[in-house]
Design an enzyme around this catalytic site. Structure first.
Site, PDB file in Angstrom:
ATOM      1  N   THR A   1     -18.861   1.057 -21.010  1.00 10.51           N
ATOM      2  CA  THR A   1     -18.107   1.325 -19.637  1.00 10.51           C
ATOM      3  C   THR A   1     -17.238   0.597 -19.550  1.00 10.51           C
ATOM      4  O   THR A   1     -16.744  -0.472 -20.316  1.00 10.51           O
ATOM      5  CB  THR A   1     -19.274   1.364 -18.600  1.00 10.51           C
ATOM      6  OG1 THR A   1     -19.544  -0.310 -18.471  1.00 10.51           O
ATOM      7  CG2 THR A   1     -20.417   2.097 -19.078  1.00 10.51           C
TER       8      THR A   1
ATOM      9  N   ASP B   1     -21.494   2.624   0.610  1.00 12.56           N
ATOM     10  CA  ASP B   1     -21.513   1.428   0.134  1.00 12.56           C
ATOM     11  C   ASP B   1     -22.996   0.894   0.025  1.00 12.56           C
ATOM     12  O   ASP B   1     -23.681   0.938   1.352  1.00 12.56           O
ATOM     13  CB  ASP B   1     -20.750   0.509   0.801  1.00 12.56           C
ATOM     14  CG  ASP B   1     -20.787  -1.091   0.703  1.00 12.56           C
ATOM     15  OD1 ASP B   1     -21.458  -1.395  -0.346  1.00 12.56           O
ATOM     16  OD2 ASP B   1     -20.155  -1.734   1.175  1.00 12.56           O
ATOM     17  N   VAL B   2     -23.499   0.728  -0.913  1.00 15.11           N
ATOM     18  CA  VAL B   2     -25.103   0.243  -0.937  1.00 15.11           C
ATOM     19  C   VAL B   2     -25.410  -1.000  -0.212  1.00 15.11           C
ATOM     20  O   VAL B   2     -26.342  -1.324   0.132  1.00 15.11           O
ATOM     21  CB  VAL B   2     -25.667   0.387  -2.496  1.00 15.11           C
ATOM     22  CG1 VAL B   2     -25.523   1.363  -2.937  1.00 15.11           C
ATOM     23  CG2 VAL B   2     -24.765  -0.953  -3.240  1.00 15.11           C
TER      24      VAL B   2
ATOM     25  N   SER C   1     -30.945  -5.106 -17.221  1.00 14.44           N
ATOM     26  CA  SER C   1     -29.838  -5.486 -18.269  1.00 14.44           C
ATOM     27  C   SER C   1     -30.537  -6.292 -18.921  1.00 14.44           C
ATOM     28  O   SER C   1     -31.510  -7.170 -18.661  1.00 14.44           O
ATOM     29  CB  SER C   1     -28.522  -5.827 -17.586  1.00 14.44           C
ATOM     30  OG  SER C   1     -27.862  -6.399 -18.694  1.00 14.44           O
TER      31      SER C   1
ATOM     32  N   LYS D   1     -29.247  -9.388 -11.875  1.00 17.82           N
ATOM     33  CA  LYS D   1     -30.066  -8.464 -12.874  1.00 17.82           C
ATOM     34  C   LYS D   1     -31.682  -9.140 -13.093  1.00 17.82           C
ATOM     35  O   LYS D   1     -32.390  -8.234 -13.117  1.00 17.82           O
ATOM     36  CB  LYS D   1     -29.405  -8.371 -14.035  1.00 17.82           C
ATOM     37  CG  LYS D   1     -28.271  -7.212 -14.090  1.00 17.82           C
ATOM     38  CD  LYS D   1     -28.395  -6.084 -13.359  1.00 17.82           C
ATOM     39  CE  LYS D   1     -27.269  -5.102 -13.393  1.00 17.82           C
ATOM     40  NZ  LYS D   1     -27.698  -3.808 -12.864  1.00 17.82           N
TER      41      LYS D   1
ATOM     42  N   ASN E   1     -28.383   2.479  -9.393  1.00 17.47           N
ATOM     43  CA  ASN E   1     -27.639   2.050 -10.579  1.00 17.47           C
ATOM     44  C   ASN E   1     -26.298   1.338 -10.247  1.00 17.47           C
ATOM     45  O   ASN E   1     -25.771   0.638 -11.089  1.00 17.47           O
ATOM     46  CB  ASN E   1     -27.349   3.540 -11.537  1.00 17.47           C
ATOM     47  CG  ASN E   1     -26.095   3.318 -12.378  1.00 17.47           C
ATOM     48  OD1 ASN E   1     -26.088   2.727 -13.487  1.00 17.47           O
ATOM     49  ND2 ASN E   1     -24.879   3.609 -12.084  1.00 17.47           N
TER      50      ASN E   1
ATOM     51  N   ILE F   1     -22.271   5.109 -16.500  1.00 15.78           N
ATOM     52  CA  ILE F   1     -23.469   5.531 -16.709  1.00 15.78           C
ATOM     53  C   ILE F   1     -24.108   6.412 -15.472  1.00 15.78           C
ATOM     54  O   ILE F   1     -24.639   7.457 -16.014  1.00 15.78           O
ATOM     55  CB  ILE F   1     -24.513   4.235 -16.995  1.00 15.78           C
ATOM     56  CG1 ILE F   1     -24.136   3.500 -18.175  1.00 15.78           C
ATOM     57  CG2 ILE F   1     -25.835   4.621 -16.955  1.00 15.78           C
ATOM     58  CD1 ILE F   1     -24.728   2.061 -18.400  1.00 15.78           C
TER      59      ILE F   1
ATOM     60  N   TYR G   1     -23.962 -12.167 -11.940  1.00 11.48           N
ATOM     61  CA  TYR G   1     -24.420 -11.098 -12.692  1.00 11.48           C
ATOM     62  C   TYR G   1     -25.827 -11.125 -13.311  1.00 11.48           C
ATOM     63  O   TYR G   1     -26.747 -10.237 -12.862  1.00 11.48           O
ATOM     64  CB  TYR G   1     -23.484 -10.462 -13.738  1.00 11.48           C
ATOM     65  CG  TYR G   1     -23.909  -9.089 -14.369  1.00 11.48           C
ATOM     66  CD1 TYR G   1     -23.612  -7.839 -13.772  1.00 11.48           C
ATOM     67  CD2 TYR G   1     -24.277  -9.038 -15.634  1.00 11.48           C
ATOM     68  CE1 TYR G   1     -23.983  -6.769 -14.489  1.00 11.48           C
ATOM     69  CE2 TYR G   1     -24.778  -7.900 -16.370  1.00 11.48           C
ATOM     70  CZ  TYR G   1     -24.544  -6.713 -15.311  1.00 11.48           C
ATOM     71  OH  TYR G   1     -24.985  -5.435 -16.276  1.00 11.48           O
TER      72      TYR G   1
END
Length: 313
Positions: free
Chosen positions: A200, A74-75, A152, A169, A101, A32, A165
């Site tokens: 993806t 790296d975030v 999400s 989110k 993202n 994405i 995850y």
């Protein structure tokens, strides 16, 4: 300010307020993020692509039509993001659009998921989004810009075997909602994008994941559809253009908002039925990182944390 439910339109580079402005997209090496970088570039925006995979980032940047740069960062590394923000301002100008993202996912029972892997998902998806906002908000305040947080439908109803995850989110949704009220006086708008099944590499093995497979099979036909990254990028780009508070990809997700209290018990019932049919060995087999992007991040993180042992997972 309005919500965008996926018009599917493609704003051109001519006559759009985005032309000539600067967009920053994290997780832009693939999927994405890469598709959205192309869409924003097509509107005439100068795009900075941020991510972990230097060569893949360069390939993505080479496909853009407007001036661009790619920055390996790296975030979860605040110093690296601060350096990236300085580089963007020096080479392209201050950011007017920031898209958080970057994200990874891991599947499997919580008790069998390595603690470092569970923490990594939270760090990349949630803490990484906050780090990204912290580094670039001064630029957005100068340009009265727009911050888009990618969330999400995992925030609607948490699926067992996907605890990190789903938690991350739900967390980024709450983070963006809180941030919105803080930065609006500075002229900065904050949007939240709710994404459903998107084609993806993160969901390439969906049929091997018992809970996700069951959830998808029990959804209405229109909700089972997997959308391409390009289609999702069109919806996201429309949200960016309109500085939308909410972006729904696909459009029908907007009608799910009032029904959200119903989703957790429904998801729990389906998951309970599927998990009862699995043996302990089968449950253990499902532990791991999902998708090539997630594996690349986990391998890089593991190599840095354990240089002598090499990548894990």
């Amino acid at each position: 300010m309005r919500d965008i439910a996926g018009t599917g339109g493609r704003p051109s580079a001519h006559g759009t307020p985005l032309a000539g402005r600067v967009a920053v997209v994290t997780g832009a090496a693939r999927g994405i993020g890469e598709a959205l970088a192309r869409r924003l570039s097509a509107t005439g925006m100068k795009v900075a692509l941020l991510g972990r995979e230097a060569e893949t980032l360069r390939q993505a940047a080479a496909a853009l039509t407007a001036p661009s740069i790619c920055v390996e960062a790296d975030v979860t590394d605040r110093a690296a993001l601060d350096a990236a923000a300085r580089q963007v301002a020096e080479r392209l100008g201050p950011a007017s659009v920031l898209v958080a993202n970057a994200g990874i996912a891991a599947g499997g029972p919580f008790s069998r998921t390595e603690a470092d892997l569970w923490q990594r998902v939270i760090d990349v998806n949630l803490v990484g989004a906050a780090n990204t906002a912290r580094s670039f908000l001064p630029q957005l305040a100068r340009t009265r810009g727009y911050f888009l947080q990618i969330a999400s439908t995992a925030a609607f109803g948490s699926a067992p075997m996907m605890s990190a995850y789903c938690a991350s989110k739900a967390g980024v949704e709450s983070f963006a909602q809180a941030l919105r009220g803080e930065v609006e006086p500075d002229g900065v708008a904050v949007g939240i994008a709710y994404l459903h099944w998107t084609g993806t590499d993160m969901i390439s093995g969906i049929d091997d994941h018992p809970v996700l497979r069951a959830l998808r099979q029990n959804q209405p036909w229109f909700a089972r559809r997997v959308h391409t990254p390009d289609q999702v990028a069109d919806w996201l780009a429309a949200g960016v253009l309109h500085r939308a508070h909410h972006v729904y990809a696909p459009p029908w997700l907007r009608w799910c908002q009032p029904l959200r209290p119903l989703f957790p018990p429904l998801v729990a019932r389906l998951a309970r039925r599927e998990l009862k049919a699995l043996s302990t060995a089968e449950l253990g087999h499902e532990v791991g990182v999902l998708g090539a992007g997630g594996r690349a991040d986990w391998d890089a993180f593991s190599s840095a944390a354990h240089p002598r042992s090499g990548p894990r997972g």
